[in-house]
Design a protein around this motif. Sequence first.
Motif, PDB file in Angstrom:
ATOM      1  N   TYR A  66      -2.073  -3.147  -6.045  1.00 53.62           N
ATOM      2  CA  TYR A  66      -2.666  -3.251  -4.718  1.00 53.62           C
ATOM      3  C   TYR A  66      -1.791  -4.109  -3.809  1.00 53.62           C
ATOM      4  O   TYR A  66      -1.635  -3.840  -2.626  1.00 53.62           O
ATOM      5  CB  TYR A  66      -4.063  -3.865  -4.803  1.00 53.62           C
ATOM      6  CG  TYR A  66      -5.084  -2.981  -5.474  1.00 53.62           C
ATOM      7  CD1 TYR A  66      -5.335  -1.697  -5.000  1.00 53.62           C
ATOM      8  CD2 TYR A  66      -5.812  -3.426  -6.565  1.00 53.62           C
ATOM      9  CE1 TYR A  66      -6.278  -0.883  -5.599  1.00 53.62           C
ATOM     10  CE2 TYR A  66      -6.761  -2.628  -7.180  1.00 53.62           C
ATOM     11  CZ  TYR A  66      -6.994  -1.357  -6.695  1.00 53.62           C
ATOM     12  OH  TYR A  66      -7.925  -0.560  -7.279  1.00 53.62           O
ATOM     13  N   PHE A 122     -12.332   5.182  -0.572  1.00 51.08           N
ATOM     14  CA  PHE A 122     -11.343   4.212  -1.055  1.00 51.08           C
ATOM     15  C   PHE A 122     -11.985   3.216  -2.024  1.00 51.08           C
ATOM     16  O   PHE A 122     -11.352   2.808  -3.009  1.00 51.08           O
ATOM     17  CB  PHE A 122     -10.692   3.474   0.120  1.00 51.08           C
ATOM     18  CG  PHE A 122      -9.518   4.196   0.704  1.00 51.08           C
ATOM     19  CD1 PHE A 122      -8.365   4.405  -0.052  1.00 51.08           C
ATOM     20  CD2 PHE A 122      -9.547   4.672   2.007  1.00 51.08           C
ATOM     21  CE1 PHE A 122      -7.270   5.082   0.473  1.00 51.08           C
ATOM     22  CE2 PHE A 122      -8.459   5.341   2.553  1.00 51.08           C
ATOM     23  CZ  PHE A 122      -7.319   5.549   1.780  1.00 51.08           C
ATOM     24  N   LEU A 172     -12.162   4.923  -5.329  1.00 42.78           N
ATOM     25  CA  LEU A 172     -10.880   4.898  -6.044  1.00 42.78           C
ATOM     26  C   LEU A 172     -10.699   3.568  -6.769  1.00 42.78           C
ATOM     27  O   LEU A 172     -10.228   3.530  -7.910  1.00 42.78           O
ATOM     28  CB  LEU A 172      -9.724   5.117  -5.069  1.00 42.78           C
ATOM     29  CG  LEU A 172      -9.597   6.511  -4.439  1.00 42.78           C
ATOM     30  CD1 LEU A 172      -8.437   6.531  -3.446  1.00 42.78           C
ATOM     31  CD2 LEU A 172      -9.389   7.574  -5.510  1.00 42.78           C
ATOM     32  N   ARG A 173     -11.083   2.468  -6.118  1.00 44.47           N
ATOM     33  CA  ARG A 173     -10.973   1.158  -6.757  1.00 44.47           C
ATOM     34  C   ARG A 173     -11.900   1.055  -7.957  1.00 44.47           C
ATOM     35  O   ARG A 173     -11.527   0.563  -9.024  1.00 44.47           O
ATOM     36  CB  ARG A 173     -11.310   0.057  -5.744  1.00 44.47           C
ATOM     37  CG  ARG A 173     -10.280  -0.123  -4.656  1.00 44.47           C
ATOM     38  CD  ARG A 173     -10.834  -0.890  -3.470  1.00 44.47           C
ATOM     39  NE  ARG A 173     -11.391  -2.182  -3.881  1.00 44.47           N
ATOM     40  CZ  ARG A 173     -12.224  -2.896  -3.130  1.00 44.47           C
ATOM     41  NH1 ARG A 173     -12.609  -2.441  -1.943  1.00 44.47           N
ATOM     42  NH2 ARG A 173     -12.659  -4.059  -3.556  1.00 44.47           N
ATOM     43  N   PHE A 224      -4.804   4.978  -4.668  1.00 47.61           N
ATOM     44  CA  PHE A 224      -5.201   4.125  -3.553  1.00 47.61           C
ATOM     45  C   PHE A 224      -3.961   3.629  -2.809  1.00 47.61           C
ATOM     46  O   PHE A 224      -3.851   3.745  -1.587  1.00 47.61           O
ATOM     47  CB  PHE A 224      -6.014   2.941  -4.097  1.00 47.61           C
ATOM     48  CG  PHE A 224      -6.487   1.967  -3.059  1.00 47.61           C
ATOM     49  CD1 PHE A 224      -7.798   2.003  -2.616  1.00 47.61           C
ATOM     50  CD2 PHE A 224      -5.639   1.001  -2.533  1.00 47.61           C
ATOM     51  CE1 PHE A 224      -8.248   1.098  -1.662  1.00 47.61           C
ATOM     52  CE2 PHE A 224      -6.077   0.101  -1.582  1.00 47.61           C
ATOM     53  CZ  PHE A 224      -7.386   0.144  -1.146  1.00 47.61           C
ATOM     54  N   LYS A 246      -2.559   4.609   1.095  1.00 56.26           N
ATOM     55  CA  LYS A 246      -2.416   3.554   2.089  1.00 56.26           C
ATOM     56  C   LYS A 246      -0.982   3.509   2.627  1.00 56.26           C
ATOM     57  O   LYS A 246      -0.760   3.361   3.835  1.00 56.26           O
ATOM     58  CB  LYS A 246      -2.787   2.204   1.478  1.00 56.26           C
ATOM     59  CG  LYS A 246      -4.272   2.035   1.181  1.00 56.26           C
ATOM     60  CD  LYS A 246      -5.085   1.930   2.449  1.00 56.26           C
ATOM     61  CE  LYS A 246      -6.540   1.605   2.166  1.00 56.26           C
ATOM     62  NZ  LYS A 246      -7.353   1.498   3.405  1.00 56.26           N
TER      63      LYS A 246
END
Length: 479
Positions: A14, A138, A141-142, A150, A154
Motif C-alpha cells: 500500500y 476499494f 479489495l483491502r 488495489f 490507484k
Amino acid sequence: MGKLKTIFRDTAIYGLSSIVGRFLNYLLVPLYTAKLSAASGGYGVITNIYAYVALILVLLTFGMETTYFRFTNKTHTDSQTVYSTTLISVGTVALIFALLVLALLSPISQLMGYGEHPEYVGVMAVTVAIDAFLCIPFAHLRQQKKALKFAALKLLNIMVSIILNVVYFAFMDGNDVGYTFYINLVCTVMLAVCLLSEYTGFRWLLDRKLLRTMLSYSWPILVLGIAGILNQTADKMLFPYIYKGTDMHEQLGIYGACSKIAMIMAMITQAFRFAYEPIVFAGVKDKDQHQMYAQAMKFFIIFTLLAFLLVVGYMEILKYIIAPDYWSGLRVVPIVMAAEIMMGIYFNLSFWYKVIDKTIWGAVFSGIGCVALIAVNIIFVPVYGFMACAWAGLIGYSVAMLTSYFVGQKYYPINYPLKEIALYLLIAFAIFEVMNKLSAWPVAISLAANTLLIILFVVYIVWRDFPLSNLPVVGKYFK
C-alpha cells in the motif's frame, strides 16, 4: 509477531502505491505552480475546492468503510450481504447528492464564491459522488487482501491524471484551472470501469435490518470523520471568509502548495491504515492484540520521525517541487508535518473504541480537537495569515490525541512503551534544532551535515530496535 509482519508486508505494498502515487502527483505541483502563478490565485482555487471535496467524501461514505470491515468479520453476518448493503446505501446517497447539487448549482456556486464559474462546483460534485461509491469496492479489495490490485488501480488513476495534465498544461500551454476538475472526472470514470468485476459475482441485496444495525455503528464514525476531516480542511475552507487581505486566493495557494511538501506524513499514515485496519478487526479477540497495538505504535512513530528529519534535512532540494514565488510559505512545512504525526498517533490510538464498539468516543475526541482548530483559525488567521492555519492543525490533532490516550487507558488500557517513544522524540527534536541552526550555513555544507545527522539517527534505530543479527542471510555476519 506474525501479524506485525503481515502489517509491514501489506504496508509496503500500500505504501509503495501511496508514496509512489503521491510522488507522481508531486510532479503536478511544479506544473500547476509554474502555470498558475501565486498572484493569479489559481492554485488557491484548487486548494479551496479540494478541501470541500474531502469533507463531502466523508459525508457521502458516512463511516461505512470502517463499518464494512467490522460487520464482514462478525460471525453471524453474511459477508456478501454486508458488501451489497453497503454498496447500495452509499451509492444511493451519492446519487442523491449529485442530483441535488446539479439542481441547485447556481445558488451553491454563489455561496462558495464561484458564481462566475459554476462548472467548477458541478464537475466536482459529480466526481466526488462517484468517488464516494468507489470507496466501497476499494475497501472490499483491502478486506480480501488484494493489495496488488488495489495498488495497481490507484497508480493507474494517478498516471492517467498526470498524462492528461501534462498534455493540457505543458504541451497545449493551457492555464484554465477548470481543466484540473475535468481531468479528475475523466480519471474517476475510468476507475469505475476498471472496478466492474467488484460489482458482480454476488446478489445485490439491501438488508434493511442489517443496514439499521450498521448505521447505528457508523454514525459516530461519521461524526468522527467529519471532525477529523475538518481538522485537515477547515482552515482551507474558512480562510477565504476570515482572512482580511485582498490577496486571499494567493495566500491560500502559497499555503496549499507548501503543505504538499509535508504530505509524506499523510502517505505513511494512509499506507499504515490500509494494512492495519482489516487486520485489527479480523483478530480482535486474539490474546496478543494489545502487544501488537503497542509495538505498532512505536514503529509508526519511529518511521514518521525519520521521514520528518528527511524532509527537513533536504528542504533546500525539496523546495524546488514548487515555483519560487511560493517559497514564502516554506516555514509551515515542519509544523504541518508535526501535525500529521499527531494525526497518525491519534489514528493508532483510535482502535480501542472501534474494537469495543464505542465509536461515539471517536466523535467526542475529534470534535474537541476540531473545536480547538477552528477557534485558533478564527482568532489568529486575521492577524497571522496562513501561519495560524498550520499551528491550528498541530494544536487540534494534539488535543484529540491526548484526550484519546488518557480516556483509552481507562477503558482499554494498553502498555505503550512510552519511555522508548519519548527518547526517540527527544533525539529527533534535538536533531531538528541542530538542522535549523545549520540552515544559515552554505547549502552544500548544511546538506552534508544534515545527511550525517540522519545517518546517525538511522544507526541508532538499527542498534536500538532492528539489530542486524536478526536479519535473514546477512544476519549471521553480525552475530
